[in-house]
Design an enzyme around this catalytic site. Structure first.
Site, PDB file in Angstrom:
ATOM      1  N   GLU A 157      -7.931  11.848  -2.347  1.00  0.00           N
ATOM      2  CA  GLU A 157      -7.150  12.939  -1.750  1.00  0.00           C
ATOM      3  C   GLU A 157      -8.014  13.787  -0.816  1.00  0.00           C
ATOM      4  OE1 GLU A 157      -4.059  13.198  -1.788  1.00  0.00           O
ATOM      5  OE2 GLU A 157      -3.309  12.197  -3.580  1.00  0.00           O
ATOM      6  N   GLU A 406      11.417   9.602  -6.777  1.00  0.00           N
ATOM      7  CA  GLU A 406      10.069   9.041  -6.850  1.00  0.00           C
ATOM      8  C   GLU A 406      10.078   7.582  -7.306  1.00  0.00           C
ATOM      9  OE1 GLU A 406       5.793   9.913  -6.439  1.00  0.00           O
ATOM     10  OE2 GLU A 406       7.706  10.498  -5.553  1.00  0.00           O
ATOM     11  N   THR A 511      -3.248   7.209   6.866  1.00  0.00           N
ATOM     12  CA  THR A 511      -2.229   7.177   5.813  1.00  0.00           C
ATOM     13  C   THR A 511      -1.701   8.571   5.498  1.00  0.00           C
ATOM     14  OG1 THR A 511      -1.719   6.192   3.654  1.00  0.00           O
ATOM     15  CG2 THR A 511      -3.791   7.425   3.828  1.00  0.00           C
TER      16      THR A 511
END
Length: 583
Positions: A157, A406, A511
């Site tokens: 992240e 999700e 991404t």
């Protein structure tokens, strides 16, 4: 000659010309698949009428609305949350790491007390042409952001969100072409690149204490790998670092960052199944043993494949292309279900399922929201028909619920994990497919998505996570990728004449949606020099050095002017997902 006869001859000749053009169109032979024929005289069905045209005045309205959405989120973040990492849009406040509960990984993996949402907004401000606010944001980042903190963050992240954003903004600032306005502040002297190298160096300990070369999933920015750090990492988390680490090496002149990321990818490659060529989703960093054997194109694996392809495009290393090509072949062989061709034949709609990495047998009855980005990767690769069908499935799931759950159970046609955290993946692939096909269908999809977001997620001070798609209840969180990707991709989708869209071959998105100009300096193998030194030029993607299979095929007239997915297959998805059909 009488006027009426002259007019009649003119019309006859025009008719013959039109028919002649139809007969020589690529793929047109007067015979359609089943009862569908590309015929300008044929009455369009209800789906073609709904999606076949997008008025110019509406497109311009959508450009304005997308800008408004971004600024509604960004301005509220700056007013109520900065310098904290994220905005709480329901209570009009900010949030940072959960220092009282270090085990709260949902928060602490992402939030590092480094003004995350501001950093992630830098390139969006540039693409919006807001030079004044971009300068102010860069100044605030250099003033408030530092990484000498006792915080533990996820390596993946921190790389894709913070490192990627810093590198993107730095490259926009030093780009000699300056297509978005004069982005370089008078005082700028590589401060963002310096921050990026500082962060990259603080992430390196994650790679240094495992025999496999696979990184630990987390690192403390001040103290290195925590003693209690998990010894397991997901494939995407370990294998999706090459784009940012490679750029950092090329811009800093230090090859260590790219070397670490390439060692990871080679280690993962050596662990693929000998039977199928597939990867699992969780691996032990010490032994290299697979802890999770589920193989898919969604959460846990998705960006690993994406970065094989994008790393090749940016850096030109042939091994990256070979890895993607071999992997994509295995994915289509073992994961793909449904009829053989997207727009031909009988059978169920194409679907990429999760399988066991060793046997290729279906492992779960669900797919997840992050898989919606895969059609964008397929479009980039040039497998347009596959991308069209993969995208259409997720579009109809969105239509059913108003947002994308999700996880979606494709057997029960029901949400399995019911929240929606403002993810951008479907919007990203919608943008990619519009760029490739120019079909107005994708503008309609984008408008529906924008309408849904405004109807269901707009809150008092921003946009909020949907807690449950069944009742559209909200959670008090606006993740930074809403500004970095969701709102930005919507804006670019509708701003047809934007410099990035007109010069699409010159740019690549990470991404996390951060933009990098493709240039030959980055493809100069083994030589890390100033990317914008003498001889700067963009990359021509028709370069003969590119593998032949990378060249995109021509797009049929049917795809552009009618529907990318033929009406009967659209109606099939409507029946399956929505329980009704327009035809």
């Amino acid at each position: 000659m009488p006027r009426w006869l002259s007019k009649s001859i003119f019309l006859s000749n025009t008719l013959l010309l039109v028919v002649g053009i139809l007969l020589i169109l690529p793929g047109y032979n007067g015979i359609g698949d089943g009862d569908e024929v590309f015929n300008i005289f044929q009455e369009r069905d209800v789906l073609e009428k709904r999606y076949g045209h997008f008025p110019e005045e509406l497109r311009l309205e959508m450009v304005r609305d997308a800008k408004e959405m971004f600024y509604f989120g960004y301005d509220n973040y700056m007013k109520h949350a900065f310098p904290l990492d994220e905005l709480n849009p329901l209570h009009c406040s900010g949030r940072g790491p959960d220092v009282d509960n270090p085990s709260n990984l949902n928060i602490n993996d992402v939030l590092g007390d480094y003004s995350l949402s501001l950093v992630e907004s830098l390139d969006a401000l540039a693409l919006l042409g807001n030079v004044t606010e971009f300068h102010r944001a860069v100044s605030l980042v250099t003033e408030f952001v530092n990484f000498d903190k006792n915080t533990t963050v996820q390596v993946f992240e921190a790389t894709i969100r913070i490192l990627g954003s810093l590198l993107s903004a730095h490259l926009l600032i030093v780009d000699p072409l300056q297509p978005f306005g004069q982005l370089k502040p008078s005082w700028y002297s590589n401060q963002l690149l310096d921050l990026a190298q500082d962060l990259g160096s603080r992430l390196l300990p994650a790679f240094e204490e495992t025999p496999t070369g696979l990184p630990f999933p987390r690192v403390n920015l001040r103290n290195g790998v925590p003693l209690d750090c998990s010894r397991e990492t997901c494939t995407a988390g370990a294998g999706s670092l090459l784009l940012e680490f490679g750029l950092l090496s090329r811009l800093s002149g230090d090859p260590v960052y790219e070397a670490k990321a390439r060692r990871v990818n080679k280690a993962l490659w050596s662990l693929k199944s000998a039977e199928t060529g597939l990867f699992g989703n969780v691996v032990n960093v010490d032994s290299g043993a697979w802890v999770g054997s589920v193989s898919g194109v969604g959460a846990g694996v998705d960006s690993f494949y994406e970065y094989m392809l994008k790393s090749y495009i940016l850096f030109g290393e042939e091994e990256d292309w070979k890895m993607f090509n071999e992997s994509y072949t295995a994915l289509k062989k073992y994961l793909r279900r449904g009829r053989r061709h997207c727009n031909e034949g009988l059978g169920d709609p194409p679907l990429y399922v999760n399988v066991d990495m060793k046997s290729g047998e279906t492992a779960t009855p669900w797919i997840d929201a992050m898989q919606a980005a895969f059609s964008g990767v397929q479009a980039l690769w040039g497998d347009i028909q596959e991308a069209i069908c993969a995208h259409a499935l997720y579009y109809f799931v969105w239509r059913r619920f108003g947002v994308l759950p999700e996880r979606f159970n494709w057997q029960r046609i029901a949400p399995e994990v019911r929240f929606y955290p403002l993810r951008p993946e479907l919007i990203e692939s919608t943008y990619a497919l519009y760029q490739v096909t120019k079909s107005p269908f994708y503008l309609h999809v984008g408008r529906e998505i924008m309408t849904s977001l405004n109807a269901h997620t707009r809150a008092k001070c921003g946009f909020a996570t949907v807690h449950d798609v069944r009742d559209m209840s909200l959670e008090d969180r606006m993740e930074s990728f809403f500004l970095a990707e969701t709102a930005k991709y919507l804006y670019l989708l509708f701003d047809r004449d934007h410099y990035v869209n007109v010069n699409a071959n010159d740019f690549l998105f990470s991404t996390e949606g951060h933009i990098f100009r493709i240039q030959r300096a980055f493809r100069d193998n083994g030589t890390f020099r100033d990317a914008f030194g003498t001889g700067f030029q963009g990359l021509n993607t028709n370069d003969s050095s590119l593998p032949a299979t990378f060249n995109c095929p021509s797009i049929s007239d049917e795809t552009t002017w009618l529907l990318p997915l033929r009406s009967r297959y659209m109606a099939q998805l409507e029946t399956i997902i929505l329980g009704e059909s327009s035809l």
